[in-house]
Design an enzyme around this catalytic site. Structure first.
Site, PDB file in Angstrom:
ATOM      1  N   LYS A 171       0.868  -1.186   0.000  1.00  0.00           N
ATOM      2  CA  LYS A 171       0.000   0.000   0.000  1.00  0.00           C
ATOM      3  C   LYS A 171       0.903   1.234   0.000  1.00  0.00           C
ATOM      4  CE  LYS A 171      -1.750  -2.091   3.472  1.00  0.00           C
ATOM      5  NZ  LYS A 171      -2.479  -2.486   4.687  1.00  0.00           N
ATOM      6  N   THR A 225      -8.688   8.432   8.130  1.00  0.00           N
ATOM      7  CA  THR A 225      -8.279   7.220   7.417  1.00  0.00           C
ATOM      8  C   THR A 225      -8.031   6.045   8.357  1.00  0.00           C
ATOM      9  OG1 THR A 225      -5.960   7.942   7.487  1.00  0.00           O
ATOM     10  CG2 THR A 225      -7.249   8.566   5.538  1.00  0.00           C
ATOM     11  N   GLY A 227      -8.251   2.704   9.970  1.00  0.00           N
ATOM     12  CA  GLY A 227      -8.835   1.431   9.547  1.00  0.00           C
ATOM     13  C   GLY A 227      -8.736   1.136   8.061  1.00  0.00           C
ATOM     14  N   THR A 228      -7.981   1.935   7.315  1.00  0.00           N
ATOM     15  CA  THR A 228      -7.904   1.690   5.876  1.00  0.00           C
ATOM     16  C   THR A 228      -7.245   0.345   5.557  1.00  0.00           C
ATOM     17  OG1 THR A 228      -5.888   3.042   5.857  1.00  0.00           O
ATOM     18  CG2 THR A 228      -7.921   4.103   5.149  1.00  0.00           C
ATOM     19  N   GLY A 229      -6.186  -0.003   6.296  1.00  0.00           N
ATOM     20  CA  GLY A 229      -5.501  -1.264   6.022  1.00  0.00           C
ATOM     21  C   GLY A 229      -6.379  -2.468   6.304  1.00  0.00           C
ATOM     22  N   CYS A 230      -7.066  -2.447   7.423  1.00  0.00           N
ATOM     23  CA  CYS A 230      -7.988  -3.537   7.768  1.00  0.00           C
ATOM     24  C   CYS A 230      -9.088  -3.652   6.719  1.00  0.00           C
ATOM     25  CB  CYS A 230      -8.624  -3.283   9.133  1.00  0.00           C
ATOM     26  SG  CYS A 230      -7.465  -2.988  10.481  1.00  0.00           S
TER      27      CYS A 230
END
Length: 537
Positions: A171, A225, A227-230
């Site tokens: 990412k 932003t 929690g974007t990775g989860c």
């Protein structure tokens, strides 16, 4: 995954994303946190024996189509998850996709797990994963070095594959803002897969992740932003589950092409679209930054990503623009015809040139490999179309089209690879030749959007015998979905099995701007009546 008591990340975000992507999510908690939007005040890891109990209980009744793994804060928990994944693999009667979000370092750079937990994850979990989704800081931690630019990202992906995972999605949205990617208005992620058996049996495409793919979306300047990775990893896992379930559980005649073709690049494209839409709608809920919004299955062309060939360049030059019939045309642009006949010889081009109601004709030369002969056929057809005032599109043979000064070229995804490698796209742009691109899957759509063609086609809408197609019929719902994901500035062409005015009307009602037809005209007793009826449908 871990639990975020603030509700913005962890298992809470996972379950929202999974449900919104059309799947049912179950949970096994690896970590409990006491946190809010300002920070974390406490962390509690459950005993590995209880994690095992959760996993065994779920597996005995609800075997997964996909598994998303988040925070594994201790060595013991990582080892327990690895043991579970080994059992799933040994007992599997069908594919269960495994997506690992290695929650190790937050997007702000704070380390979240112990180093021995990191090594245990590499040793015991990596061998069973299908996709690893580290952010930039996590990739640096796994490789113990800094990643400064897009070339570093590409090398990092290669090195992460060497650790034992078959695919990695780095990412890299962070890179898009540090001045080294060339365009601070975009967010870019890099997907790379090791070569697989699927690659050996298939024609190459620009969306093949074994080539290395840069997924680009619009950058939204937002603090919200969390929690974007989860969310990204869960949305990816859900999309992979949708594809696997469609291929494994449905009858062949009922399969939907865009769903049955959901593999890694397609799932990552959808997940990036889901997260991008969530970032654009994120709001502050507490005193600190807010979470990414949990929205719906991707439905916005503004959020859907494109696949770009060079991450350091800004938006590519668009191909010759066109407008759909009935659209506003303030720039006096060419108007794509309501129907778009496809024929395979000079004789049929000549017949079509004598009919009323046609603006565009496509020549698909078959059973001819001699380059000179192909050029002669294309030139004859171009001469006929010049006299009739009709635009000629040539399928795939772009060199002949350039030489004959045709209006446009239509390409499938396989021929697009060859054209790109031979420098053909630049020649088409230099000669102001329009470009139409076929799409059948979300990954192919991302490729098309990255090239900014004159139109995008989708097919086969219905079952067809006119051409061997390696994709299931799309149906009207996929036409509607494509119309949502393609900018209204780009005409959408539908093709495949549209053999009557009634079916043409239904496809137009679903959002197609132009209907590509073959047998509906060439097999008609009266081609002129067929053209008139299809235009009026």
């Amino acid at each position: 995954a871990g639990s975020d008591s603030g509700g913005g990340a962890g298992i809470q975000a996972d379950l929202h994303a999974i449900q919104n992507m059309g799947c049912h999510g179950c949970s096994a908690i690896t970590c409990l946190t006491a946190q809010n939007s300002v920070g974390v005040t406490g962390v509690h890891a459950p005993p590995p024996s209880f994690l095992k109990q959760q996993l065994d209980t779920l597996y005995s009744d609800l075997p997964p189509a996909a598994i998303k793994i988040g925070m594994l804060g201790t060595r013991e928990l990582a080892e327990e998850v690895g043991s579970f994944l080994q059992i799933v693999k040994e007992r599997a009667t069908k594919k269960s996709w495994v997506v690992l979000d290695p929650v190790m370092v937050s997007t702000s750079g704070s380390r979240l797990i112990e180093e021995d937990a990191q090594q245990a994850m590499i040793d015991h979990v990596f061998p069973y994963c299908d996709l690893l989704t580290p952010n930039l800081f996590e990739a640096e931690a796994l490789l113990d070095r800094k990643i400064k630019d897009s070339q570093d990202v590409e090398q990092a992906a290669q090195d992460l594959l060497a650790l034992g995972v078959p695919s990695v999605l780095i990412k890299g949205g962070h890179i898009a803002t540090d001045g080294t990617s060339g365009d601070p208005t975009v967010a870019q992620d890099y997907l790379l897969s090791a070569p697989s058996e699927l690659d050996e049996d298939a024609e190459p495409r620009l969306c093949d992740e074994s080539r290395g793919i840069w997924l680009r979306s619009k950058w939204f300047e937002s603090e919200h932003t969390h929690g974007t990775g989860c969310t990204l990893s869960s949305a990816t896992a859900a999309a992979l589950a949708l594809g696997e379930t469609e291929r494994d559980g449905g009858k062949k005649e009922n399969m939907v092409g865009s769903t049955s073709s959901l593999y890694m690049v397609d799932a990552c494209s959808l997940a990036k679209a889901y997260v991008t839409a969530g970032i654009s709608k994120g709001v502050q809920l507490g005193q600190g930054p807010g979470p990414v919004a949990q929205t719906e299955f991707p439905s916005s062309f503004e959020a859907f990503p494109s696949i770009v060939q060079d991450p350091t360049k800004t938006s590519p030059k668009p191909f010759r623009p066109m407008v759909a019939f009935g659209s506003r045309n303030e720039g006096n642009l060419p108007v794509l015809g309501r129907i778009y006949p496809i024929v395979d010889n000079v004789e049929w081009v000549e017949r079509l040139c004598k009919l009323d109601g046609l603006a565009d004709v496509q020549l698909r030369v078959k059973n001819e490999s001699n380059k000179k002969r192909i050029e002669e056929i294309v030139q004859k057809c171009q001469n006929l179309c010049d006299q009739a005032g009709i635009r000629l599109w040539v399928n795939d043979h772009w060199e002949a089209a350039v030489k004959a000064k045709c209006f446009g070229v239509h390409m499938g995804q396989e021929d697009l690879v060859r054209c790109t490698e031979q420098g053909g796209l630049s020649q088409l742009l230099d000669n102001n030749i329009a470009l139409g691109l076929s799409t059948h899957s979300y990954g192919e759509l991302a490729v098309a959007l990255g090239l900014k063609p004159s139109y995008i086609s989708l097919g086969p809408v219905f079952a067809t015998k006119s051409k061997k197609v390696g994709f299931d019929p799309q149906g009207l719902e996929t036409v509607r979905k494509w119309r949502e994901l393609v900018s209204p500035e780009i005409p959408l062409v539908a093709i495949g099995g549209i053999g009557s005015p009634e079916s043409a009307s239904a496809v137009r009602g679903a959002g197609a701007d132009s209907i590509a037809v073959i047998g509906a005209v060439t097999q008609a007793a009266d081609p002129q009546s067929a053209v008139t009826s299809l235009n009026e449908a």
